[in-house]
Design an enzyme around this catalytic site. Structure first.
Site, PDB file in Angstrom:
ATOM      1  N   SER A   1      49.815  54.190 -17.836  1.00 45.37           N
ATOM      2  CA  SER A   1      50.961  53.390 -17.398  1.00 45.37           C
ATOM      3  C   SER A   1      52.068  53.399 -18.442  1.00 45.37           C
ATOM      4  O   SER A   1      51.867  52.999 -19.594  1.00 45.37           O
ATOM      5  CB  SER A   1      50.527  51.950 -17.140  1.00 45.37           C
ATOM      6  OG  SER A   1      51.676  51.142 -17.057  1.00 45.37           O
TER       7      SER A   1
ATOM      8  N   HIS B   1      51.652  56.497 -14.147  1.00 43.80           N
ATOM      9  CA  HIS B   1      51.787  55.256 -13.384  1.00 43.80           C
ATOM     10  C   HIS B   1      53.062  54.534 -13.848  1.00 43.80           C
ATOM     11  O   HIS B   1      53.266  54.316 -15.045  1.00 43.80           O
ATOM     12  CB  HIS B   1      50.542  54.405 -13.647  1.00 43.80           C
ATOM     13  CG  HIS B   1      50.458  53.133 -12.881  1.00 43.80           C
ATOM     14  ND1 HIS B   1      49.975  53.066 -11.589  1.00 43.80           N
ATOM     15  CD2 HIS B   1      50.768  51.855 -13.230  1.00 43.80           C
ATOM     16  CE1 HIS B   1      49.987  51.810 -11.183  1.00 43.80           C
ATOM     17  NE2 HIS B   1      50.471  51.050 -12.149  1.00 43.80           N
TER      18      HIS B   1
ATOM     19  N   ASP C   1      55.370  51.117 -13.470  1.00 41.78           N
ATOM     20  CA  ASP C   1      55.342  49.709 -13.059  1.00 41.78           C
ATOM     21  C   ASP C   1      56.743  49.143 -12.959  1.00 41.78           C
ATOM     22  O   ASP C   1      57.378  48.855 -13.970  1.00 41.78           O
ATOM     23  CB  ASP C   1      54.558  48.893 -14.097  1.00 41.78           C
ATOM     24  CG  ASP C   1      53.081  49.211 -14.063  1.00 41.78           C
ATOM     25  OD1 ASP C   1      52.469  49.039 -12.995  1.00 41.78           O
ATOM     26  OD2 ASP C   1      52.538  49.633 -15.100  1.00 41.78           O
TER      27      ASP C   1
ATOM     28  N   MET D   1      59.108  46.066 -11.964  1.00 44.90           N
ATOM     29  CA  MET D   1      59.014  44.595 -11.784  1.00 44.90           C
ATOM     30  C   MET D   1      60.404  44.008 -11.575  1.00 44.90           C
ATOM     31  O   MET D   1      61.380  44.511 -12.143  1.00 44.90           O
ATOM     32  CB  MET D   1      58.404  43.963 -13.031  1.00 44.90           C
ATOM     33  CG  MET D   1      57.057  44.530 -13.403  1.00 44.90           C
ATOM     34  SD  MET D   1      56.452  43.758 -14.902  1.00 44.90           S
ATOM     35  CE  MET D   1      55.026  44.795 -15.244  1.00 44.90           C
TER      36      MET D   1
ATOM     37  N   HIS E   1      54.215  51.900  -8.811  1.00 44.11           N
ATOM     38  CA  HIS E   1      53.642  50.589  -8.468  1.00 44.11           C
ATOM     39  C   HIS E   1      54.780  49.575  -8.465  1.00 44.11           C
ATOM     40  O   HIS E   1      55.267  49.169  -9.518  1.00 44.11           O
ATOM     41  CB  HIS E   1      52.570  50.236  -9.518  1.00 44.11           C
ATOM     42  CG  HIS E   1      51.974  48.874  -9.363  1.00 44.11           C
ATOM     43  ND1 HIS E   1      51.244  48.264 -10.357  1.00 44.11           N
ATOM     44  CD2 HIS E   1      51.980  48.000  -8.324  1.00 44.11           C
ATOM     45  CE1 HIS E   1      50.828  47.079  -9.946  1.00 44.11           C
ATOM     46  NE2 HIS E   1      51.274  46.881  -8.722  1.00 44.11           N
TER      47      HIS E   1
ATOM     48  N   MET F   1      56.137  46.078  -8.153  1.00 37.13           N
ATOM     49  CA  MET F   1      55.827  44.633  -8.183  1.00 37.13           C
ATOM     50  C   MET F   1      57.124  43.897  -7.904  1.00 37.13           C
ATOM     51  O   MET F   1      57.695  43.235  -8.775  1.00 37.13           O
ATOM     52  CB  MET F   1      55.243  44.261  -9.562  1.00 37.13           C
ATOM     53  CG  MET F   1      53.804  44.700  -9.716  1.00 37.13           C
ATOM     54  SD  MET F   1      53.308  44.776 -11.441  1.00 37.13           S
ATOM     55  CE  MET F   1      53.836  46.434 -11.808  1.00 37.13           C
TER      56      MET F   1
ATOM     57  N   MET G   1      44.362  45.035  -8.303  1.00 35.32           N
ATOM     58  CA  MET G   1      44.804  44.491  -9.590  1.00 35.32           C
ATOM     59  C   MET G   1      43.613  43.790 -10.250  1.00 35.32           C
ATOM     60  O   MET G   1      43.013  42.887  -9.661  1.00 35.32           O
ATOM     61  CB  MET G   1      45.939  43.480  -9.400  1.00 35.32           C
ATOM     62  CG  MET G   1      47.274  44.086  -9.008  1.00 35.32           C
ATOM     63  SD  MET G   1      47.831  45.475 -10.010  1.00 35.32           S
ATOM     64  CE  MET G   1      47.872  44.750 -11.659  1.00 35.32           C
TER      65      MET G   1
ATOM     66  N   ASP H   1      43.775  48.615 -11.774  1.00 35.47           N
ATOM     67  CA  ASP H   1      44.905  48.494 -12.706  1.00 35.47           C
ATOM     68  C   ASP H   1      44.825  47.187 -13.475  1.00 35.47           C
ATOM     69  O   ASP H   1      44.914  46.107 -12.889  1.00 35.47           O
ATOM     70  CB  ASP H   1      46.201  48.554 -11.872  1.00 35.47           C
ATOM     71  CG  ASP H   1      47.463  48.530 -12.717  1.00 35.47           C
ATOM     72  OD1 ASP H   1      47.377  48.559 -13.956  1.00 35.47           O
ATOM     73  OD2 ASP H   1      48.550  48.494 -12.103  1.00 35.47           O
TER      74      ASP H   1
HETATM   75  C1  DX5 Z   1      50.445  45.141 -14.938  1.00 36.75           C
HETATM   76  C2  DX5 Z   1      50.697  46.592 -14.599  1.00 36.75           C
HETATM   77  C3  DX5 Z   1      49.760  47.524 -15.246  1.00 36.75           C
HETATM   78  C4  DX5 Z   1      49.801  47.526 -16.761  1.00 36.75           C
HETATM   79  C5  DX5 Z   1      48.386  47.721 -17.221  1.00 36.75           C
HETATM   80  O1  DX5 Z   1      51.196  44.341 -14.119  1.00 36.75           O
HETATM   81  O2  DX5 Z   1      50.584  46.792 -13.186  1.00 36.75           O
HETATM   82  O3  DX5 Z   1      49.921  48.856 -14.742  1.00 36.75           O
HETATM   83  O4  DX5 Z   1      50.612  48.516 -17.322  1.00 36.75           O
HETATM   84  O5  DX5 Z   1      48.347  47.545 -18.587  1.00 36.75           O
HETATM   85  P1  DX5 Z   1      46.971  47.449 -19.373  1.00 36.75           P
HETATM   86  O6  DX5 Z   1      46.236  48.746 -19.130  1.00 36.75           O
HETATM   87  O7  DX5 Z   1      47.423  47.291 -20.798  1.00 36.75           O
HETATM   88  O8  DX5 Z   1      46.224  46.275 -18.851  1.00 36.75           O
HETATM   89 ZN    ZN Z   2      50.539  48.944 -12.416  1.00 38.87          ZN
END
Ligand code: DX5
Ligand code: ZN
Length: 215
Positions: A7, A32, A34, A36, A65, A67, A136, A174
């Site tokens: 990620s 990956h 993320d 947000m 991904h 969010m 998650m 994840d």
């Molecule tokens: C959290 C993200 C994850 C995050 C995971 O909201 O969706 O993808 O990057 O990070 P680690 O592997 O550090 O838990």
């Molecule tokens: Zn993620």
């Protein structure tokens, strides 16, 4: 299948080129991403103007991904990145069937993400259409949080649901993935592990990716 999607959230934002070069050279299967919005989750990460440049230099398939609320508004933006997989949260979609159909019409694989307390049973009537379910294993919004152990029984229930409906959906997990729990997660039936802080904070990320994969 035993795959890994590091990620970008835990990469060095002062020098993304170096971290993406590392990913390109690594055994990682996907990158990956993320996204947000500060509304669906209590944090804001990066958006499409940044990801456009990431996509230009990354040679691995992109696992996006989202969010964010109303993720259907951004199907075109995700497609324009050249993304392989677009994951939307179940909790963010009022008309999930339509969103999944639109992702497919745009030529991408469709993944649906579940928060830690959303049961897998809510996917009963869509699982046959999905390419992936992303469980998650932390509350979304931040990297580096501890793994929620209740994810294990959810993986087993999701595998049952997939088989019951003859679905080809992959299972991705994840949050809180470490070298210590990776093998037991694959053994439990996970196809793709996301890993942020474990990979990017490792002294040797290339070796850590291989270690997670059990190589
Ligand atoms: C959290 C993200 C994850 C995050 C995971 O909201 O969706 O993808 O990057 O990070 P680690 O592997 O550090 O838990
Ligand atoms: Zn993620």
């Amino acid at each position: 299948m035993r795959m890994i999607a590091p990620s970008l959230l835990s990469a060095n934002f002062k020098n993304l080129q170096a971290d993406i070069d590392m990913i390109n050279q690594s055994s990682a299967d996907w990158l990956h991403l993320d996204v947000m919005d500060g509304v669906f989750v209590p944090n804001i990460s990066f958006g499409f103007p940044v990801l456009k440049h990431v996509a230009e230099i990354c040679r691995k398939p992109l696992d996006v991904h989202l969010m964010i609320v109303q993720p259907e508004k951004f199907i075109k933006e995700v497609k324009d990145l050249g993304a392989y997989m677009m994951n939307v949260h179940y909790e963010a979609c009022r008309h999930l069937h339509r969103v999944v159909a639109e992702i497919h019409q745009a030529g991408m694989k469709a993944g649906v993400t579940l928060n830690p307390t959303t049961p897998v049973s809510v996917l009963e009537d869509i699982i046959a259409d999905l390419d992936m379910v992303l469980l998650m294993s932390v509350n979304p919004g931040f990297g580096g949080q501890p793994f929620i152990e209740n994810t294990y029984p959810k993986i087993a229930r999701l595998r049952e649901l997939i088989e019951k409906h003859n679905s080809h959906a992959l299972i991705e997990v994840d949050g809180g993935v470490t070298v210590a729990n990776a093998q037991s997660l694959y053994d439990a039936g996970v196809d793709v592990l996301v890993s942020g802080s474990t990979v990017f904070r490792a002294p040797n990320p290339l070796a850590t990716i291989d270690e997670i994969l059990g190589k």
